[in-house]
Design a protein around this motif. Structure first.
Motif, mmCIF file in Angstrom:
data_model
loop_
_atom_site.group_PDB
_atom_site.id
_atom_site.type_symbol
_atom_site.label_atom_id
_atom_site.label_comp_id
_atom_site.label_asym_id
_atom_site.label_seq_id
_atom_site.Cartn_x
_atom_site.Cartn_y
_atom_site.Cartn_z
ATOM 1 N N LEU A 272 0.843 -1.195 0.000
ATOM 2 C CA LEU A 272 0.000 0.000 0.000
ATOM 3 C C LEU A 272 0.881 1.249 0.000
ATOM 4 C CD1 LEU A 272 -2.984 1.018 0.379
ATOM 5 C CD2 LEU A 272 -2.448 1.140 2.823
ATOM 6 N N PRO A 273 0.759 2.139 -0.989
ATOM 7 C CA PRO A 273 1.578 3.359 -0.997
ATOM 8 C C PRO A 273 1.243 4.238 0.206
ATOM 9 C CG PRO A 273 0.578 2.959 -3.148
ATOM 10 C CD PRO A 273 -0.084 2.027 -2.177
ATOM 11 N N GLY A 274 2.250 4.877 0.755
ATOM 12 C CA GLY A 274 2.051 5.749 1.900
ATOM 13 C C GLY A 274 1.768 7.183 1.493
ATOM 14 N N ASN A 275 1.697 8.070 2.508
ATOM 15 C CA ASN A 275 1.413 9.481 2.241
ATOM 16 C C ASN A 275 2.511 10.131 1.414
ATOM 17 O OD1 ASN A 275 -0.950 9.332 3.705
ATOM 18 N ND2 ASN A 275 -0.017 10.016 5.613
ATOM 19 N N ASP A 276 3.742 9.605 1.552
ATOM 20 C CA ASP A 276 4.838 10.189 0.788
ATOM 21 C C ASP A 276 4.602 10.056 -0.709
ATOM 22 O OD1 ASP A 276 5.004 7.463 1.053
ATOM 23 O OD2 ASP A 276 7.195 7.398 0.949
ATOM 24 N N VAL A 277 3.953 8.955 -1.127
ATOM 25 C CA VAL A 277 3.640 8.769 -2.542
ATOM 26 C C VAL A 277 2.452 9.636 -2.944
ATOM 27 C CG1 VAL A 277 2.888 7.100 -4.285
ATOM 28 C CG2 VAL A 277 4.573 6.439 -2.557
ATOM 29 N N GLY A 278 1.452 9.695 -2.082
ATOM 30 C CA GLY A 278 0.262 10.466 -2.411
ATOM 31 C C GLY A 278 0.530 11.955 -2.581
ATOM 32 N N TYR A 279 1.500 12.483 -1.809
ATOM 33 C CA TYR A 279 1.793 13.916 -1.860
ATOM 34 C C TYR A 279 3.042 14.243 -2.683
ATOM 35 C CZ TYR A 279 -1.668 14.558 1.829
ATOM 36 O OH TYR A 279 -2.836 14.579 2.548
ATOM 37 N N SER A 280 3.586 13.245 -3.373
ATOM 38 C CA SER A 280 4.793 13.492 -4.164
ATOM 39 C C SER A 280 4.450 14.250 -5.443
ATOM 40 C CB SER A 280 5.466 12.157 -4.501
ATOM 41 O OG SER A 280 4.607 11.359 -5.308
ATOM 42 N N TYR A 281 5.444 14.762 -6.083
ATOM 43 C CA TYR A 281 5.262 15.499 -7.328
ATOM 44 C C TYR A 281 6.340 15.069 -8.323
ATOM 45 C CZ TYR A 281 8.776 18.290 -4.880
ATOM 46 O OH TYR A 281 9.869 18.685 -4.177
ATOM 47 N N VAL A 282 6.167 15.471 -9.555
ATOM 48 C CA VAL A 282 7.067 15.044 -10.631
ATOM 49 C C VAL A 282 8.461 15.632 -10.426
ATOM 50 C CG1 VAL A 282 7.507 15.127 -13.107
ATOM 51 C CG2 VAL A 282 5.163 14.840 -12.247
ATOM 52 N N VAL A 283 9.447 14.737 -10.510
ATOM 53 C CA VAL A 283 10.844 15.144 -10.393
ATOM 54 C C VAL A 283 11.594 14.587 -11.598
ATOM 55 C CG1 VAL A 283 12.963 14.971 -9.023
ATOM 56 C CG2 VAL A 283 10.749 15.183 -7.879
ATOM 57 N N GLU A 284 12.479 15.361 -12.148
ATOM 58 C CA GLU A 284 13.239 14.931 -13.313
ATOM 59 C C GLU A 284 14.023 13.661 -13.006
ATOM 60 O OE1 GLU A 284 16.616 16.666 -16.421
ATOM 61 O OE2 GLU A 284 15.855 17.906 -14.765
ATOM 62 N N GLY A 285 13.937 12.699 -13.891
ATOM 63 C CA GLY A 285 14.656 11.449 -13.728
ATOM 64 C C GLY A 285 13.788 10.296 -13.257
ATOM 65 N N GLN A 286 12.581 10.596 -12.769
ATOM 66 C CA GLN A 286 11.687 9.526 -12.349
ATOM 67 C C GLN A 286 11.038 8.871 -13.561
ATOM 68 O OE1 GLN A 286 9.006 11.489 -9.601
ATOM 69 N NE2 GLN A 286 10.103 10.636 -7.839
ATOM 70 N N VAL A 287 10.608 7.623 -13.357
ATOM 71 C CA VAL A 287 9.975 6.870 -14.433
ATOM 72 C C VAL A 287 8.476 6.839 -14.190
ATOM 73 C CG1 VAL A 287 9.802 4.632 -15.588
ATOM 74 C CG2 VAL A 287 12.032 5.450 -14.761
ATOM 75 N N PHE A 288 7.701 7.257 -15.168
ATOM 76 C CA PHE A 288 6.236 7.249 -15.067
ATOM 77 C C PHE A 288 5.697 6.412 -16.226
ATOM 78 C CE2 PHE A 288 7.747 11.161 -13.130
ATOM 79 C CZ PHE A 288 7.082 11.159 -11.932
ATOM 80 N N ASP A 289 5.738 5.095 -16.059
ATOM 81 C CA ASP A 289 5.336 4.189 -17.099
ATOM 82 C C ASP A 289 4.073 3.403 -16.747
ATOM 83 O OD1 ASP A 289 6.336 2.577 -15.150
ATOM 84 O OD2 ASP A 289 7.773 1.517 -16.419
#
Length: 295
Positions: A272-289
């Motif tokens: 289960l993703p935590g709050n850190d994932v829910g409130y994260s934002y796009v950062v250069e270098g991350q993979v969104f596939d």
């Protein structure tokens, strides 16, 4: 509101009344006990209420709506009525208490003021204070399953399916000595430290036979094998008393998989993703596939 019988209502209208409070306590094991703040024994509604306990109560109130009302009942601990060992053992946890208003000159004239459940019990200086909570307390309890990372099954139950009779998950030993809530034992030398942490210890002989204790820690030191219990021993124990103890589980998925090889029956949501994932934002270098957040 309490329903006041006509006879008692007429008595309440007099200038001088002969009233007392009685408490009928029903434990989870079915034992019924009666106590009163009057100075004499009273037989009322099929129960004998004893005066020796010296019980007294704080102000009680009844609120409209779903609020949880509480009242404290205080009394002396004694071996004849309410023993400290029984309180420590949890025999009074969740017990129901009926409060009666009784005309002690005519005990057939009484009214049930409230029915409550024992919540927290505090012990100090040979006395106890029990907090009585109204039935609305049940509405404040979690019902059904909750979505969380930890497992919500009890080790060995029908949902967990681990067989606690298996020798890998169960040990037997003998008490060597006690110090506070720590006990030195023999017979568990073959098990590694921490194996029985969060497990259940059951006394099989001695004064505490049949009592169960939650183990908070399991370690090996210069005294040998030591088990820490969540609370002080429920009843008198002596060196030589025998016990059995089951392995403990901290409800983590990693423990379920590595210790019990039972990941197929894990009853939590470890990915289960935590709050850190829910409130994260796009950062250069991350993979969104569209792939899983947790592998």
């Amino acid at each position: 509101m309490a329903k006041i019988p006509a006879a008692l209502a007429a008595h309440l209208g007099k200038e001088v009344t002969t009233l007392c409070h009685c408490w009928r306590l029903t434990r989870g094991d079915g034992q019924v006990m009666g106590f009163t703040d009057h100075d004499r024994q009273i037989a009322c509604d099929g129960t004998v209420f004893m005066p020796e306990t010296g019980l007294s109560a704080t102000e009680a109130r009844r609120s409209l709506g779903l609020a949880v009302d509480t009242v404290d009942v205080e009394g002396a601990l004694s071996s004849l009525d309410i023993g400290e060992g029984d309180v420590v053992a949890g025999l009074y946890d969740g017990a129901t208490v009926e409060t009666l208003l009784v005309n002690w000159q005519r005990p057939e004239e009484f009214a049930r003021l409230r029915r409550a459940v024992i919540g927290q019990i505090a012990r100090r200086d040979g006395r106890f204070v029990a907090e009585l909570e109204s039935p609305e307390r049940a509405l404040d309890q979690t019902n059904g399953r909750t979505v969380r990372r930890l497992c919500d099954a009890e080790l060995g139950d029908g949902r967990c399916r681990v067989n606690l009779e298996d020798g890998r998950w169960k040990g037997a030993g003998t008490l060597v000595s006690t110090q506070g809530n720590s006990i030195a034992v023999s017979g568990l030398e073959a098990f590694e430290s921490g194996w029985f942490a969060n497990g259940i210890l059951t006394w099989t002989s001695g004064a505490s036979a049949g009592r169960r204790e939650r183990v908070s820690a399991h370690r090996k030191d210069i005294e040998g094998t030591v088990l820490d219990l969540w609370r002080d021993t429920a009843a008198a124990v002596a060196p030589g008393d025998a016990f059995t103890v089951t392995a403990g589980c901290d409800k983590q998925f990693s423990t379920c998989r590595a210790k019990f090889a039972n990941s197929a029956n894990f009853r939590g949501f470890p990915h289960l993703p935590g709050n850190d994932v829910g409130y994260s934002y796009v950062v250069e270098g991350q993979v969104f596939d569209g792939g899983p957040v947790v592998e």
